[in-house]
Design an enzyme around this catalytic site. Structure first.
Site, short mmCIF file in Angstrom:
data_model
loop_
_atom_site.label_atom_id
_atom_site.label_comp_id
_atom_site.label_asym_id
_atom_site.label_seq_id
_atom_site.Cartn_x
_atom_site.Cartn_y
_atom_site.Cartn_z
N ASN A 9 35.28 45.69 41.22
CA ASN A 9 35.11 45.66 42.68
C ASN A 9 34.96 44.19 43.07
O ASN A 9 33.93 43.58 42.83
CB ASN A 9 33.85 46.46 43.05
CG ASN A 9 33.48 46.31 44.51
OD1 ASN A 9 34.29 45.85 45.32
ND2 ASN A 9 32.27 46.72 44.85
N TRP A 10 36.01 43.65 43.65
CA TRP A 10 36.04 42.20 43.92
C TRP A 10 35.30 41.81 45.19
O TRP A 10 35.19 40.62 45.49
CB TRP A 10 37.48 41.72 43.99
CG TRP A 10 38.22 41.78 42.68
CD1 TRP A 10 37.74 42.29 41.50
CD2 TRP A 10 39.54 41.32 42.41
NE1 TRP A 10 38.70 42.18 40.52
CE2 TRP A 10 39.81 41.58 41.05
CE3 TRP A 10 40.53 40.72 43.18
CZ2 TRP A 10 41.03 41.26 40.45
CZ3 TRP A 10 41.74 40.40 42.60
CH2 TRP A 10 41.99 40.67 41.24
N LYS A 11 34.85 42.81 45.95
CA LYS A 11 34.09 42.54 47.18
C LYS A 11 34.83 41.52 48.06
O LYS A 11 36.06 41.52 48.10
CB LYS A 11 32.66 42.09 46.82
CG LYS A 11 32.01 43.08 45.83
CD LYS A 11 30.55 42.88 45.62
CE LYS A 11 30.03 43.91 44.62
NZ LYS A 11 28.60 43.87 44.40
N HIS A 94 29.83 52.49 48.61
CA HIS A 94 29.16 51.42 47.86
C HIS A 94 27.83 51.08 48.55
O HIS A 94 27.73 51.13 49.77
CB HIS A 94 30.06 50.18 47.79
CG HIS A 94 29.51 49.15 46.85
ND1 HIS A 94 28.54 48.27 47.23
CD2 HIS A 94 29.77 48.92 45.54
CE1 HIS A 94 28.23 47.52 46.18
NE2 HIS A 94 28.95 47.89 45.15
N GLU A 96 26.46 48.41 49.26
CA GLU A 96 26.54 47.36 50.30
C GLU A 96 27.06 47.94 51.61
O GLU A 96 26.63 47.53 52.70
CB GLU A 96 27.42 46.20 49.80
CG GLU A 96 26.68 45.40 48.73
CD GLU A 96 27.58 44.76 47.68
OE1 GLU A 96 28.78 44.61 47.92
OE2 GLU A 96 27.04 44.41 46.60
N GLU A 166 25.26 53.82 40.72
CA GLU A 166 24.90 52.40 40.78
C GLU A 166 23.49 52.25 41.34
O GLU A 166 23.31 52.30 42.57
CB GLU A 166 25.88 51.65 41.69
CG GLU A 166 27.31 51.70 41.22
CD GLU A 166 28.11 50.55 41.78
OE1 GLU A 166 28.58 49.73 41.00
OE2 GLU A 166 28.23 50.45 43.02
N GLY A 172 24.10 43.14 41.28
CA GLY A 172 24.11 41.71 41.56
C GLY A 172 22.79 41.02 41.28
O GLY A 172 22.58 39.87 41.68
N SER A 212 25.23 45.13 37.27
CA SER A 212 25.06 44.06 36.29
C SER A 212 25.60 44.39 34.90
O SER A 212 25.00 44.03 33.89
CB SER A 212 23.58 43.63 36.21
OG SER A 212 23.16 43.11 37.46
N GLY A 233 31.02 44.33 39.38
CA GLY A 233 31.10 43.39 40.49
C GLY A 233 31.32 41.98 39.98
O GLY A 233 32.44 41.57 39.65
N GLY A 234 30.24 41.21 39.89
CA GLY A 234 30.32 39.79 39.53
C GLY A 234 31.16 39.50 38.30
O GLY A 234 32.00 38.58 38.31
P1 PGA Z 1 27.45 43.76 39.86
O1 PGA Z 1 28.01 44.71 41.04
O2 PGA Z 1 28.25 44.11 38.63
O3 PGA Z 1 27.70 42.37 40.34
O4 PGA Z 1 26.02 44.09 39.70
C1 PGA Z 1 28.32 46.04 40.81
C2 PGA Z 1 28.85 46.64 42.07
O5 PGA Z 1 28.48 46.18 43.16
O6 PGA Z 1 29.66 47.59 42.03
#
Ligand code: PGA
Length: 250
Positions: A9-11, A94, A96, A166, A172, A212, A233-234
């Site tokens: 997930n590149w956000k 998600h 966010e 999640e 994050g 993470s 994510g990251g």
């Molecule tokens: P993260 O994000 O791997 O940076 O914790 C996961 C996500 O938001 O799907």
């Protein structure tokens, strides 16, 4: 048999040039694997991503979509616009989106319905906040999220659903659920599906862990019996990390 999936997930990261470069690097480093690799760039780069991945073994997903078929919704994207450019997988719910854009389980239920109407596959995200876990309420929270967001679906619809558990406190933050904590709740999630839709549906559904995931913990997380991959994510933004995470299944 259910599928193993590693999804990035590149956000709100990566320009078009950077999107192309990262996808090319993933192709170059991708091991010969039955694990499905998914990338979810931002909307404006989806077309380009589809063009360069087409039929070559990387799936492109959108990070969100609107529930309406179309209309006066400034800044939004409809399901038909995604399928028209060849994007048939969408991430919904998600944390966010829930936290910053006030998406509720009820709203997500209607997004899910719209996506299914367009024969899209959904990566449906959910998970508890830190306070829920501290109060030992996480099992209930995920149950309510499933009930209110997805349990109105018919059995046949589940062929197009991938779940992504999640825990919000792990996204994050560098904090990861331990493999045991993740396995415990994934098994609970699968048992909820089994109770509602039968064991066969539960056995077929891929349940991803997100929060993470990094090269040094991916292998252990993915080795848990009820964890079928990760939503990353990251660490999906750096080829060194993402390719090592994919290798977590080998
Ligand atoms: P993260 O994000 O791997 O940076 O914790 C996961 C996500 O938001 O799907």
């Amino acid at each position: 048999m259910r599928k193993n999936i590693v999804a990035g997930n590149w956000k709100m990261h990566k320009t078009q040039k950077e999107t192309v470069a990262l996808i090319e690097e993933i192709f170059a480093k991708k091991p010969n694997t039955t694990t499905e690799i998914i990338v979810a760039p931002t909307f404006v780069n989806l077309s380009k991503a589809v063009e360069i991945t087409n039929g070559k073994g990387i799936t492109v997903a959108a990070q969100n979509m609107h529930q309406a078929e179309g209309g006066a919704f400034t800044g939004e994207i409809a399901a038909s616009m995604l399928t028209d450019i060849g994007v048939t997988t969408v991430i919904l719910g998600h944390s966010e989106r829930r936290a910053y854009f006030h998406e509720t389980d009820a709203l997500l239920a209607s997004k899910v319905d719209t996506a299914l109407k367009h024969e899209m596959r959904i990566i449906s995200c959910f998970g508890e906040e830190l306070k829920d876990r501290q109060q030992n309420n996480h099992f209930n929270i995920v149950e309510y999220q499933l009930r209110d967001g997805l349990f109105h679906l018919e059995k046949k619809d589940w062929a197009n659903i991938v779940l992504a558990y999640e825990p919000v406190w792990a996204i994050g933050t560098g904090e990861t659920a331990s493999p045991e904590q993740a396995q415990e709740i994934h098994a609970h999630i699968r048992s909820l599906i089994a109770a509602k839709y039968g064991q066969e549906v539960a056995d077929e559904i891929s349940i991803l862990y997100g929060g993470s995931v990094k090269p040094d913990n991916a292998k252990e997380i993915f080795s848990q019996p009820d964890i079928d991959g990760g939503l990353i994510g990251g660490a999906a933004l750096k080829i060194e990390d993402f390719s090592k995470i994919i290798e977590g299944f080998n």
